[in-house]
Design a protein around this motif. Structure first.
Motif, PDB file in Angstrom:
ATOM      1  N   ILE A 153      45.688  21.042  97.159  1.00  0.00           N
ATOM      2  CA  ILE A 153      46.181  20.604  95.860  1.00  0.00           C
ATOM      3  C   ILE A 153      45.068  20.780  94.841  1.00  0.00           C
ATOM      4  CG2 ILE A 153      47.850  18.998  96.845  1.00  0.00           C
ATOM      5  CD1 ILE A 153      45.928  16.741  96.282  1.00  0.00           C
ATOM      6  N   GLU A 154      45.294  20.305  93.622  1.00  0.00           N
ATOM      7  CA  GLU A 154      44.318  20.505  92.547  1.00  0.00           C
ATOM      8  C   GLU A 154      43.007  19.799  92.833  1.00  0.00           C
ATOM      9  OE1 GLU A 154      43.969  19.804  87.695  1.00  0.00           O
ATOM     10  OE2 GLU A 154      45.783  19.247  88.799  1.00  0.00           O
ATOM     11  N   ASN A 155      43.067  18.639  93.460  1.00  0.00           N
ATOM     12  CA  ASN A 155      41.867  17.849  93.733  1.00  0.00           C
ATOM     13  C   ASN A 155      41.289  18.089  95.113  1.00  0.00           C
ATOM     14  OD1 ASN A 155      42.089  16.653  91.184  1.00  0.00           O
ATOM     15  ND2 ASN A 155      43.459  15.059  91.958  1.00  0.00           N
ATOM     16  N   GLY A 156      41.638  19.205  95.745  1.00  0.00           N
ATOM     17  CA  GLY A 156      41.069  19.524  97.052  1.00  0.00           C
ATOM     18  C   GLY A 156      42.109  19.495  98.156  1.00  0.00           C
ATOM     19  N   LEU A 157      41.648  19.273  99.364  1.00  0.00           N
ATOM     20  CA  LEU A 157      42.501  19.273 100.549  1.00  0.00           C
ATOM     21  C   LEU A 157      42.909  17.851 100.905  1.00  0.00           C
ATOM     22  CD1 LEU A 157      40.433  21.813 102.665  1.00  0.00           C
ATOM     23  CD2 LEU A 157      42.735  22.214 101.789  1.00  0.00           C
ATOM     24  N   THR A 158      44.168  17.678 101.188  1.00  0.00           N
ATOM     25  CA  THR A 158      44.683  16.396 101.641  1.00  0.00           C
ATOM     26  C   THR A 158      45.309  16.573 103.023  1.00  0.00           C
ATOM     27  OG1 THR A 158      46.832  16.758 100.559  1.00  0.00           O
ATOM     28  CG2 THR A 158      45.136  15.593  99.300  1.00  0.00           C
ATOM     29  N   GLU A 159      45.289  15.518 103.812  1.00  0.00           N
ATOM     30  CA  GLU A 159      45.828  15.581 105.164  1.00  0.00           C
ATOM     31  C   GLU A 159      47.346  15.501 105.151  1.00  0.00           C
ATOM     32  OE1 GLU A 159      43.946  12.852 107.883  1.00  0.00           O
ATOM     33  OE2 GLU A 159      42.251  12.623 106.538  1.00  0.00           O
ATOM     34  N   VAL A 160      47.959  16.215 106.070  1.00  0.00           N
ATOM     35  CA  VAL A 160      49.408  16.127 106.290  1.00  0.00           C
ATOM     36  C   VAL A 160      49.614  15.263 107.519  1.00  0.00           C
ATOM     37  CG1 VAL A 160      51.512  17.421 106.792  1.00  0.00           C
ATOM     38  CG2 VAL A 160      49.799  18.380 105.241  1.00  0.00           C
ATOM     39  N   LYS A 161      50.116  14.058 107.309  1.00  0.00           N
ATOM     40  CA  LYS A 161      50.229  13.085 108.395  1.00  0.00           C
ATOM     41  C   LYS A 161      51.313  13.467 109.397  1.00  0.00           C
ATOM     42  CE  LYS A 161      47.071  10.360 106.698  1.00  0.00           C
ATOM     43  NZ  LYS A 161      45.775  10.142 107.384  1.00  0.00           N
ATOM     44  N   ASN A 162      52.437  14.002 108.908  1.00  0.00           N
ATOM     45  CA  ASN A 162      53.555  14.336 109.793  1.00  0.00           C
ATOM     46  C   ASN A 162      53.879  15.823 109.645  1.00  0.00           C
ATOM     47  OD1 ASN A 162      55.863  14.487 111.347  1.00  0.00           O
ATOM     48  ND2 ASN A 162      56.737  12.603 110.554  1.00  0.00           N
ATOM     49  N   PRO A 163      53.277  16.689 110.468  1.00  0.00           N
ATOM     50  CA  PRO A 163      53.541  18.134 110.321  1.00  0.00           C
ATOM     51  C   PRO A 163      54.968  18.530 110.677  1.00  0.00           C
ATOM     52  CG  PRO A 163      52.201  17.703 112.268  1.00  0.00           C
ATOM     53  CD  PRO A 163      52.312  16.403 111.537  1.00  0.00           C
ATOM     54  N   SER A 164      55.665  17.735 111.490  1.00  0.00           N
ATOM     55  CA  SER A 164      57.038  18.089 111.855  1.00  0.00           C
ATOM     56  C   SER A 164      57.936  18.133 110.627  1.00  0.00           C
ATOM     57  CB  SER A 164      57.580  17.093 112.884  1.00  0.00           C
ATOM     58  OG  SER A 164      56.830  17.136 114.077  1.00  0.00           O
ATOM     59  N   GLU A 165      57.788  17.152 109.728  1.00  0.00           N
ATOM     60  CA  GLU A 165      58.577  17.175 108.501  1.00  0.00           C
ATOM     61  C   GLU A 165      58.244  18.390 107.646  1.00  0.00           C
ATOM     62  OE1 GLU A 165      59.183  12.341 107.879  1.00  0.00           O
ATOM     63  OE2 GLU A 165      57.948  13.504 106.494  1.00  0.00           O
ATOM     64  N   LEU A 166      56.991  18.804 107.679  1.00  0.00           N
ATOM     65  CA  LEU A 166      56.585  19.990 106.919  1.00  0.00           C
ATOM     66  C   LEU A 166      57.260  21.240 107.454  1.00  0.00           C
ATOM     67  CD1 LEU A 166      54.718  21.743 105.113  1.00  0.00           C
ATOM     68  CD2 LEU A 166      52.988  21.509 106.895  1.00  0.00           C
ATOM     69  N   PHE A 167      57.248  21.436 108.761  1.00  0.00           N
ATOM     70  CA  PHE A 167      57.789  22.656 109.348  1.00  0.00           C
ATOM     71  C   PHE A 167      59.310  22.710 109.289  1.00  0.00           C
ATOM     72  CE2 PHE A 167      53.789  22.332 112.085  1.00  0.00           C
ATOM     73  CZ  PHE A 167      53.061  23.092 111.174  1.00  0.00           C
TER      74      PHE A 167
END
Length: 456
Positions: free
Chosen positions: A269-283
């Motif tokens: 994102i604009e302010n750097g890297l953020t963690e994705v807590k639930n990758p299943s929802e992403l995919f």
């Protein structure tokens, strides 16, 4: 007196030759030999930077006291997961990735998180000036007081800064820009990369400084430089992702202190890297519903269950040999499952092209995805979609049987958490296990039985 001699070194594997060769006899690459001047200085008693004054004596292994050193929290749950629980003091870690993927951003955020906890961090960069690092730090909010920045490529000056700062963590960005004055080769050459890595490894082991090296990658995606570089370090991490996509994956291909099956998911994102807590929802966020050829499979990435979508396209061809293409899974595995479908199920696919893709850029290595591949291919071949609330997993054998897989409960609970209502599992995995409420668990013994349930 210093004696100089000319040699030719392969830039791919590090093989040496007294004369130029068109083809490397070690790695069989063409036009990779580069002329280098080797200077040998015969000066006895000169100390090498980072060398220890005391010599290690051989000891019986029974007399060595093992100590479980506490790991250093890297400040990121995803990075800690990939590393196996955090940074190990005295470890040497190599981080590779495509240009502009976010390696420097990740390490600068990690440096800030470590310094915020009171640890001293030295960030040595040879690609950017101190002002450029400051500009990025202001954008990321990474201005901890115990974070030191050094813009230098000479390893001797970096070792002097180590004596001055005495950091807990050292970050070198990147190893291809560093050079040792005693080696008469250009920075980034095989000799310089090998010698500089050896010195940083000696510093890490003797002083207990966790060291992270940034490595460039070739156009094939491998770490640039000799293969020896990956053998010398303790951990090799690859930072992957697509330029047009905001998501990044961090995976370990070598780890002496943890598993190599873990992955970390980040979003740029604009302010750097953020963690994705639930990758299943992403995919599964863009999964089409009610479309033939789409199947959801439950895979294990280390200790984390991940639900991903498999997409298959089977179409008739006019050519004598059908085309097969696989993205995210092994190509030979795709051909094996197609052969099982033809022989054991009766799907005549020898006149059809078959394309398989794992949505989201994930790479599935475990055999538990076999049943999902078979269902996706059969769904596209028959033009019958599966139910949107179905999840499948299981290993497929050559006789058409569905073999059991491990960690059944974690896969099913992840499917239940994401709202799926039915999961097809191998019947041999249901030994003394009670399914949770709210989801239907259907055991199957063969691929034909699974297709009869999922594609009636």
């Amino acid at each position: 007196m210093a004696k100089s001699k000319t040699k030719f070194v392969c830039q791919e594997c590090g093989a040496e030759s007294p004369k130029w060769l068109g083809k490397c006899p070690g790695c069989h690459a063409w036009n990779t030999f580069v002329e280098e001047i080797e200077t040998v200085v015969k000066t006895p008693g000169v100390a090498i930077p980072g060398a220890s004054a005391s010599r290690e004596r051989p000891r019986r292994i029974a007399d060595i006291v093992s100590a479980q050193e506490p790991r250093i929290d890297a400040g990121s749950g995803e990075l800690n997961r990939v590393l196996g629980g955090g940074l190990v003091p005295g470890s040497l870690i190599l981080v590779g990735g495509d240009p502009g993927i976010g390696k420097s951003t990740l390490l600068l955020q990690t440096s800030h998180a470590l310094a915020r906890e009171g640890r001293r961090v030295l960030y040595a960069t040879g690609e950017e000036s101190s002002r450029q690092i400051k500009m990025r730090a202001e954008r990321l909010g990474a201005e901890a007081p115990t974070l030191f920045v050094l813009s230098e490529t000479n390893t001797d000056y970096i070792f002097e800064a180590l004596d001055e700062v005495r950091p807990d963590v050292l970050i070198v960005d990147s190893i291809q820009t560093m050079y040792q004055p005693g080696v008469a080769s250009a920075p980034g050459s095989v000799s310089q990369v090998r010698e500089c890595t050896s010195l940083f490894m000696r510093i890490a082991k003797q002083r207990g400084v966790a060291t992270l090296l940034v490595g460039h990658v070739t156009k094939e995606g491998a770490i640039a430089g000799p293969r020896l570089l990956e053998h010398m370090v303790d951990t090799v991490l690859y930072f992957e992702g697509e330029r047009h996509n905001t998501y990044r994956m961090l995976r370990a291909v070598k780890n002496r202190f943890g598993s190599t099956n873990e992955i970390g998911i980040f979003e740029m994102i604009e302010n750097g890297l953020t963690e994705v807590k639930n990758p299943s929802e992403l995919f599964l966020s863009e999964r089409p519903l009610g479309v033939a050829g789409s199947t959801v499979v439950a895979s294990m990435e280390g200790t984390r269950p991940v639900l991903v979508e498999l997409q298959a396209l089977v179409s008739a061809t006019n050519f004598p040999s059908p085309r097969r293409m696989a993205t995210g899974v092994d190509y030979n595995r795709l051909n094996l499952i197609i052969a099982v479908l033809e022989k054991r199920v009766g799907l005549h696919m020898q006149t059809h092209d078959a394309y398989l893709n794992v949505a989201g850029g994930v790479k599935l290595d475990e055999p538990a995805a076999d049943l999902g591949i078979a269902v996706a291919l059969a769904s596209s071949f028959r033009d019958r979609p599966t139910r949107p609330e179905d999840v499948v997993f299981g290993e497929v054998g050559l006789t058409g049987e569905v073999r059991g897989v491990s960690r059944l409960d974690q896969r099913v609970n992840e499917a239940l958490k994401l709202g799926f209502r039915r999961v097809v599992v191998p019947e041999k995995s249901l030994k003394q296990w009670t399914p949770p409420r709210g989801i239907e668990v259907v055991p199957v013994g063969t691929v034909a039985e699974a297709l009869q349930i999922l594609l009636p």
